[in-house]
Write a protein that holds these residues in place. Sequence first.
Motif, mmCIF file in Angstrom:
data_model
loop_
_atom_site.group_PDB
_atom_site.id
_atom_site.type_symbol
_atom_site.label_atom_id
_atom_site.label_comp_id
_atom_site.label_asym_id
_atom_site.label_seq_id
_atom_site.Cartn_x
_atom_site.Cartn_y
_atom_site.Cartn_z
ATOM 1 N N UNK A 22 0.839 -1.206 0.000
ATOM 2 C CA UNK A 22 0.000 0.000 0.000
ATOM 3 C C UNK A 22 0.874 1.256 0.000
ATOM 4 N N UNK A 23 1.983 1.180 0.698
ATOM 5 C CA UNK A 23 2.870 2.340 0.817
ATOM 6 C C UNK A 23 3.317 2.876 -0.545
ATOM 7 N N UNK A 24 3.308 2.018 -1.580
ATOM 8 C CA UNK A 24 3.728 2.415 -2.922
ATOM 9 C C UNK A 24 2.554 2.460 -3.893
ATOM 10 N N UNK A 25 1.347 2.386 -3.410
ATOM 11 C CA UNK A 25 0.147 2.318 -4.242
ATOM 12 C C UNK A 25 -0.471 3.706 -4.416
ATOM 13 N N UNK A 26 -0.997 3.951 -5.612
ATOM 14 C CA UNK A 26 -1.629 5.242 -5.914
ATOM 15 C C UNK A 26 -2.879 5.474 -5.080
ATOM 16 N N UNK A 27 -3.456 4.415 -4.553
ATOM 17 C CA UNK A 27 -4.695 4.554 -3.781
ATOM 18 C C UNK A 27 -4.456 4.746 -2.284
ATOM 19 N N UNK A 28 -3.205 4.830 -1.909
ATOM 20 C CA UNK A 28 -2.909 4.908 -0.476
ATOM 21 C C UNK A 28 -2.687 6.359 -0.056
ATOM 22 N N UNK A 29 -3.403 6.770 0.963
ATOM 23 C CA UNK A 29 -3.225 8.106 1.531
ATOM 24 C C UNK A 29 -2.329 7.968 2.750
ATOM 25 N N UNK A 30 -1.066 8.282 2.558
ATOM 26 C CA UNK A 30 -0.082 8.064 3.628
ATOM 27 C C UNK A 30 -0.417 8.852 4.890
ATOM 28 N N UNK A 31 -0.950 10.043 4.714
ATOM 29 C CA UNK A 31 -1.231 10.876 5.886
ATOM 30 C C UNK A 31 -2.207 10.186 6.839
ATOM 31 N N UNK A 32 -3.238 9.562 6.257
ATOM 32 C CA UNK A 32 -4.222 8.900 7.106
ATOM 33 C C UNK A 32 -4.018 7.409 7.205
ATOM 34 N N UNK A 33 -2.969 6.899 6.504
ATOM 35 C CA UNK A 33 -2.695 5.455 6.494
ATOM 36 C C UNK A 33 -3.940 4.684 6.046
ATOM 37 N N UNK A 34 -4.635 5.220 5.002
ATOM 38 C CA UNK A 34 -5.863 4.594 4.550
ATOM 39 C C UNK A 34 -5.846 4.349 3.051
ATOM 40 N N UNK A 35 -6.678 3.412 2.638
ATOM 41 C CA UNK A 35 -6.866 3.114 1.230
ATOM 42 C C UNK A 35 -8.042 3.960 0.732
ATOM 43 N N UNK A 36 -7.850 4.670 -0.399
ATOM 44 C CA UNK A 36 -8.926 5.519 -0.918
ATOM 45 C C UNK A 36 -10.083 4.698 -1.488
ATOM 46 N N UNK A 37 -9.843 3.395 -1.720
ATOM 47 C CA UNK A 37 -10.908 2.514 -2.193
ATOM 48 C C UNK A 37 -11.634 1.842 -1.038
#
Length: 62
Positions: A22-37
């Motif tokens: 996830x850390x390298x995924x376009x769908x990952x919001x690092x700030x919130x440690x969440x998946x946008x999907x």
Amino acid sequence: MKTRVDVLLRDEAARFAFRFACDDCAHFAAAGQRCSLAYPPAPRREALEAPALELCKAYEMA
Ligand code: SF4
């Protein structure tokens, strides 16, 4: 599908800079440690330390 993590996989992942987390995924919001999907955010980078790895089918290179 789970992939067994062994010494060879860890070695090749390091040599070829394997990106899968996830850390390298376009769908990952690092700030919130969440998946946008809205998936549970996994696998994370430390997943190669476990005996098995389950890849996310929605992964997209960031
Ligand atoms: S799409 Fe998959 S790999 Fe990407 S952030 Fe979401 S759970 Fe992680």
